[in-house]
Every structure is written in structure tokens, then in C-alpha cells.
Write a protein that holds these residues in place. Structure first.
Motif, PDB file in Angstrom:
ATOM      1  N   VAL A 296       0.701  -1.136   0.173  1.00 39.09           N
ATOM      2  CA  VAL A 296      -0.129  -0.020  -0.003  1.00 39.09           C
ATOM      3  C   VAL A 296       0.959   1.094   0.158  1.00 39.09           C
ATOM      4  CG1 VAL A 296      -2.051   1.392   0.972  1.00 39.09           C
ATOM      5  CG2 VAL A 296      -1.574  -1.223   1.308  1.00 39.09           C
ATOM      6  N   ALA A 297       0.487   2.240  -0.824  1.00 37.29           N
ATOM      7  CA  ALA A 297       1.241   3.329  -0.858  1.00 37.29           C
ATOM      8  C   ALA A 297       0.314   4.508  -0.903  1.00 37.29           C
ATOM      9  CB  ALA A 297       2.233   3.438  -2.102  1.00 37.29           C
ATOM     10  N   GLN A 298       0.859   5.894  -0.897  1.00 39.88           N
ATOM     11  CA  GLN A 298       0.113   6.976  -1.183  1.00 39.88           C
ATOM     12  C   GLN A 298       0.287   7.231  -2.532  1.00 39.88           C
ATOM     13  OE1 GLN A 298       1.620  10.174   1.034  1.00 39.88           O
ATOM     14  NE2 GLN A 298       0.469   9.861   2.889  1.00 39.88           N
ATOM     15  N   ALA A 299      -0.671   7.628  -3.290  1.00 42.99           N
ATOM     16  CA  ALA A 299      -0.698   7.703  -4.653  1.00 42.99           C
ATOM     17  C   ALA A 299      -0.097   9.080  -5.018  1.00 42.99           C
ATOM     18  CB  ALA A 299      -2.236   7.944  -5.380  1.00 42.99           C
ATOM     19  N   GLY A 300       0.891   9.024  -6.185  1.00 46.53           N
ATOM     20  CA  GLY A 300       1.665  10.055  -6.373  1.00 46.53           C
ATOM     21  C   GLY A 300       0.613  11.248  -6.981  1.00 46.53           C
ATOM     22  N   THR A 301       1.166  12.436  -6.937  1.00 48.73           N
ATOM     23  CA  THR A 301       0.341  13.564  -7.340  1.00 48.73           C
ATOM     24  C   THR A 301       0.968  14.322  -8.432  1.00 48.73           C
ATOM     25  OG1 THR A 301       1.409  15.130  -5.751  1.00 48.73           O
ATOM     26  CG2 THR A 301      -0.490  14.006  -5.119  1.00 48.73           C
ATOM     27  N   GLY A 302       0.348  14.789  -9.564  1.00 46.58           N
ATOM     28  CA  GLY A 302       0.754  15.442 -10.634  1.00 46.58           C
ATOM     29  C   GLY A 302       1.664  14.525 -11.504  1.00 46.58           C
ATOM     30  N   GLY A 303       1.384  13.114 -11.651  1.00 40.97           N
ATOM     31  CA  GLY A 303       1.975  12.299 -12.373  1.00 40.97           C
ATOM     32  C   GLY A 303       3.334  11.694 -11.661  1.00 40.97           C
ATOM     33  N   GLY A 304       3.313  12.321 -10.538  1.00 40.94           N
ATOM     34  CA  GLY A 304       4.656  11.801  -9.554  1.00 40.94           C
ATOM     35  C   GLY A 304       4.308  10.360  -9.199  1.00 40.94           C
ATOM     36  N   PRO A 305       5.642   9.718  -9.122  1.00 37.36           N
ATOM     37  CA  PRO A 305       5.571   8.373  -8.169  1.00 37.36           C
ATOM     38  C   PRO A 305       4.778   8.241  -7.065  1.00 37.36           C
ATOM     39  CG  PRO A 305       7.624   9.280  -7.720  1.00 37.36           C
ATOM     40  CD  PRO A 305       6.821  10.314  -8.593  1.00 37.36           C
ATOM     41  N   ASP A 306       4.131   6.907  -6.962  1.00 36.17           N
ATOM     42  CA  ASP A 306       3.762   6.687  -5.345  1.00 36.17           C
ATOM     43  C   ASP A 306       4.722   6.702  -4.322  1.00 36.17           C
ATOM     44  OD1 ASP A 306       1.389   6.403  -6.789  1.00 36.17           O
ATOM     45  OD2 ASP A 306       1.468   4.174  -6.548  1.00 36.17           O
ATOM     46  N   GLN A 307       4.185   6.946  -3.003  1.00 34.03           N
ATOM     47  CA  GLN A 307       5.374   7.242  -2.193  1.00 34.03           C
ATOM     48  C   GLN A 307       4.644   6.334  -0.798  1.00 34.03           C
ATOM     49  OE1 GLN A 307       5.523  11.502  -1.133  1.00 34.03           O
ATOM     50  NE2 GLN A 307       6.944  11.787  -2.853  1.00 34.03           N
ATOM     51  N   PHE A 308       5.860   6.210   0.235  1.00 34.16           N
ATOM     52  CA  PHE A 308       5.687   5.734   1.515  1.00 34.16           C
ATOM     53  C   PHE A 308       5.041   4.602   1.586  1.00 34.16           C
ATOM     54  CE2 PHE A 308       5.316  10.534   1.833  1.00 34.16           C
ATOM     55  CZ  PHE A 308       6.530  10.726   2.181  1.00 34.16           C
ATOM     56  N   GLU A 309       5.438   3.495   0.786  1.00 34.41           N
ATOM     57  CA  GLU A 309       4.970   2.225   0.552  1.00 34.41           C
ATOM     58  C   GLU A 309       5.175   1.538   1.905  1.00 34.41           C
ATOM     59  OE1 GLU A 309       5.096  -0.793  -2.833  1.00 34.41           O
ATOM     60  OE2 GLU A 309       6.771  -1.307  -1.470  1.00 34.41           O
ATOM     61  N   ASP A 310       4.061   0.814   2.337  1.00 35.30           N
ATOM     62  CA  ASP A 310       4.100  -0.227   3.417  1.00 35.30           C
ATOM     63  C   ASP A 310       3.665  -1.580   2.694  1.00 35.30           C
ATOM     64  OD1 ASP A 310       4.730  -1.321   6.014  1.00 35.30           O
ATOM     65  OD2 ASP A 310       2.717  -0.892   6.770  1.00 35.30           O
ATOM     66  N   THR A 311       4.241  -2.626   3.159  1.00 36.87           N
ATOM     67  CA  THR A 311       4.283  -4.252   2.714  1.00 36.87           C
ATOM     68  C   THR A 311       3.840  -5.109   3.942  1.00 36.87           C
ATOM     69  OG1 THR A 311       6.425  -4.827   2.937  1.00 36.87           O
ATOM     70  CG2 THR A 311       5.649  -3.559   0.942  1.00 36.87           C
ATOM     71  N   ARG A 312       3.098  -6.031   3.698  1.00 39.79           N
ATOM     72  CA  ARG A 312       2.826  -7.208   4.433  1.00 39.79           C
ATOM     73  C   ARG A 312       2.721  -8.474   4.081  1.00 39.79           C
ATOM     74  NH1 ARG A 312       0.762  -5.348   9.192  1.00 39.79           N
ATOM     75  NH2 ARG A 312       2.614  -3.940   8.805  1.00 39.79           N
ATOM     76  N   ALA A 313       3.252  -9.364   4.421  1.00 39.78           N
ATOM     77  CA  ALA A 313       3.118 -10.961   3.849  1.00 39.78           C
ATOM     78  C   ALA A 313       2.027 -11.679   4.894  1.00 39.78           C
ATOM     79  CB  ALA A 313       4.379 -11.404   4.115  1.00 39.78           C
ATOM     80  N   PHE A 314       1.120 -12.364   4.459  1.00 43.00           N
ATOM     81  CA  PHE A 314       0.263 -12.832   5.088  1.00 43.00           C
ATOM     82  C   PHE A 314      -0.238 -14.238   4.445  1.00 43.00           C
ATOM     83  CE2 PHE A 314      -2.155 -10.179   2.545  1.00 43.00           C
ATOM     84  CZ  PHE A 314      -3.398 -10.754   2.245  1.00 43.00           C
ATOM     85  N   LYS A 315      -0.973 -15.293   5.054  1.00 38.47           N
ATOM     86  CA  LYS A 315      -1.550 -16.356   4.444  1.00 38.47           C
ATOM     87  C   LYS A 315      -2.912 -16.316   4.647  1.00 38.47           C
ATOM     88  CE  LYS A 315       2.672 -18.578   6.422  1.00 38.47           C
ATOM     89  NZ  LYS A 315       3.399 -18.717   5.329  1.00 38.47           N
ATOM     90  N   VAL A 316      -3.633 -17.292   3.645  1.00 39.22           N
ATOM     91  CA  VAL A 316      -5.094 -16.987   3.551  1.00 39.22           C
ATOM     92  C   VAL A 316      -5.228 -18.800   3.657  1.00 39.22           C
ATOM     93  CG1 VAL A 316      -7.195 -16.889   2.343  1.00 39.22           C
ATOM     94  CG2 VAL A 316      -5.434 -15.135   2.338  1.00 39.22           C
ATOM     95  N   ARG A 317      -6.003 -19.344   4.462  1.00 37.83           N
ATOM     96  CA  ARG A 317      -6.067 -20.800   4.794  1.00 37.83           C
ATOM     97  C   ARG A 317      -7.527 -21.118   4.723  1.00 37.83           C
ATOM     98  NH1 ARG A 317      -1.608 -20.586   2.888  1.00 37.83           N
ATOM     99  NH2 ARG A 317       0.368 -21.049   3.830  1.00 37.83           N
TER     100      ARG A 317
END
Length: 317
Positions: A296-317
Motif C-alpha cells: 500500500v502506498a500514497q498515490a503520487g500527485t501530478g504524475g509523480g511516483p507513489d510514496q511511502f509504501e508499506d508491505t505485509r506478508a500474510f497467508k489465507v487458509r
């Protein structure tokens, strides 16, 4: 809150630099049980209001809202984590023994445990002595032994480490109902019962400190936590952004049997602008069994890149 999802045709290069765990921890030792008397109001701490590492982007000047009282016995613990070239504070909820008060339990976990998320780390060492007390409705006193500071840090990381303690102590007190979360909570750090200790050779302690703004992660996945298993079917994902009403982009990668990953879903959502829930975002996704990584990241503005991404690994069972 609106959200969209569609099969992802091409993965984007959104990865967070893995934070290095800064030093091993010492063997656990029972905590002090004493209570420390609180003197009258003192000047605020000497930490910069918004310390930022050289060459890093400036985060939005906001702090995480103080945690609210919860029935769960899990302790809120803040860690230091990297998002690209930026360094922020992130929170996890931990199962902790109940022999000590909630603030001491959370701080002991912060100083002795490893984060669930490998992107996070802590520079603190497990102390020989640790005691906490609360005076009135808004002052937390932490008394810790000098061995907790046995890490070699630069000034910017030292400032973040002290704020890691301040955030964790105030979160634990607020979530357990020990303090009034409707006012600003202050923290005084003593070392072996004394004031004026120079923490990590950079930060002078003893004065009252509050949560510094701009240090909490701009994007922050709350649930699921790292590597947890969730039931199949409808999977609920929650998180927070420091930009209330801001647009977020997310994607999910699915892991194959050979360890490879492939795009699974992508979408956009909007963080809540509502008071009391400002910045919160929620996704409800139908997902089959498998191993996944959420980004998940903040959407970039004015055509700029997305910023401040966080990541998370998880399992669905």
C-alpha cells in the motif's frame, strides 16, 4: 470508503528496503517494581520537533492519534522501519506476559523482542532494570538502566529511538486506560534513577517529552499483521494514512510453490476524512487460499511516483 480492485496485469516496482536489525539483545531480567514520584511541570524535551535524516523526503507533519482503550491484552509496540530512503515509526500489537504493568510490558517487548515484520528493527537492548509509573493523568515516568543504550547510533537515529520509546509508552498507557487519551501525554526518561543522561551519546534526557510530529509512517498497514494466517473467503485489511481523505494505491502479489510471486490484484482506495477515523482505510477482498504480499502506498500527485509504501506478508487458509 470507496475502493476498486481489478486483476493486475503488470507488477510495479514497489519495494521497501529491508531494515537491518541493529544489535542482539541481552538475556531478559525481571523488572524493577518501584514507583517514581513526579515533580512539577518541566520544560519540554530537547528533541527536534521533526527530525529527518539527511537526504530523505519530508513526511507529512502529523503524529499518530493517541491509541484508544481496548479490551485486548495485546501490547502496542512501535518499531523503526524503512520506506525507501525514509525512516519512520510503525506499530505492531504483541502478546506479552502480564506480570508487569501495561507500560512496562510494552517497553520490555520493544527492548527485547524482534519485530514480526522483517522491515522493522529496534536499536534498544534488553535492560537489566526497567520500571514505569504514572503521575496524575498525563505524565509517564520511565526509569531504565544504562545498558539499554548499548547501540552505536547517529544523531538522527538516536532521536527516532527516543521517540520510539515515547510512542510505545503513551500507546500502552492509553490503550490500557491508564491515562486520559483526550490530552497531551508527557514522558520523562530517567537512567538508573537520574536525569541528564546523554542517550546514545546524542539526546539529553530528563525533561518531559511528547510525541514528535512527522515521525509516524505516512502509510501503515494495521491488519493483517506480518505472516499471520487468516480464514479464506472475505479477507478484511485495515490501515491508516496520515493524509485524511487521501488516495492510496494497493496491490497484492501471490506466491507460487517455487517461491516466485505473481500479480494477483490491484486497486485504489481513499483514506477516511471523518473525525475520529481520519486516515483509516479498509479493504474487504475475496481471496482463495495461498501466500500473499500486500503493498500500500500514497498515490503520487501530478504524475509523480507513489510514496511511502508499506508491505505485509500474510497467508489465507
Amino acid at each position: 470508503m470507496p475502493e476498486t480492485a481489478a486483476p493486475l496485469r503488470a507488477g510495479r516496482a514497489m519495494g521497501r528496503v529491508r531494515g537491518l536489525l541493529l544489535a542482539g539483545v541481552l538475556a531478559a531480567v525481571p523488572a524493577l517494581t518501584g514507583c517514581i514520584a513526579e515533580a512539577g511541570p518541566a520544560p519540554t524535551g530537547t528533541l527536534a520537533t521533526n527530525p529527518t535524516a539527511p537526504g530523505t523526503a519530508q513526511a507529512p507533519p502529523t503524529s499518530a492519534p493517541l491509541e484508544t482503550t481496548q479490551s485486548s491484552n495485546k501490547a502496542p509496540v512501535y518499531w523503526i522501519g524503512r520506506s525507501g530512503s525514509d525512516v519512520f515509526l510503525y506499530r505492531e500489537f504483541r502478546d506479552v506476559p502480564d506480570q508487569e504493568n501495561p507500560v512496562t510490558r510494552a517497553l520490555r517487548s520493544m527492548m527485547s523482542d524482534k519485530p514480526f515484520d522483517p522491515d522493522f528493527f529496534t536499536p534498544w537492548q534488553n535492560p537489566d532494570k526497567l520500571a514505569t509509573s504514572i503521575s496524575g493523568k498525563d505524565v509517564i515516568t520511565v526509569d531504565v538502566s544504562e545498558d539499554a543504550f548499548n547501540s552505536n547510533l547517529d544523531a538522527d537515529m538516536a532521536a527516532r529511538a527516543i521517540q520510539q520509546l515515547v510512542y510505545t509508552a503513551t500507546a500502552a498507557a492509553a490503550s490500557s486506560g491508564l491515562i486520559d487519551s483526550g490530552q497531551q501525554i508527557r514522558v520523562r526518561i530517567l537512567v538508573d534513577g537520574h536525569t541528564d543522561y546523554m542517550a546514545f551519546d546524542h539526546i539529553q534526557l530528563g525533561a518531559l517529552m511528547t510525541r514528535s510530529t512527522g515521525l509516524v509512517a505516512p502509510v501503515w498497514i494495521i491488519d493483517p499483521q506480518e505472516n499471520v494466517e487468516v480464514p479464506g473467503g472475505s479477507v478484511k485489511i485495515t490501515g491508516r494514512s496520515t493524509t485524511a481523505g487521501g488516495k492510496l494505491r494497493w496491490q497484492i502479489l501471490r506466491s507460487g510453490a517455487d517461491g516466485s510471486t505473481e500479480p494477483f490484484l490491484t486497486g485504489e482506495t481513499t483514506a477516511s476524512p471523518e473525525q475520529g477515523q481520519a486516515g483509516v482505510f479498509t479493504l474487504a477482498l475475496t481471496m482463495p487460499a495461498g501466500d500473499y504480499e500486500l503493498r500500500v502506498a500514497q498515490a503520487g500527485t501530478g504524475g509523480g511516483p507513489d510514496q511511502f509504501e508499506d508491505t505485509r506478508a500474510f497467508k489465507v487458509r
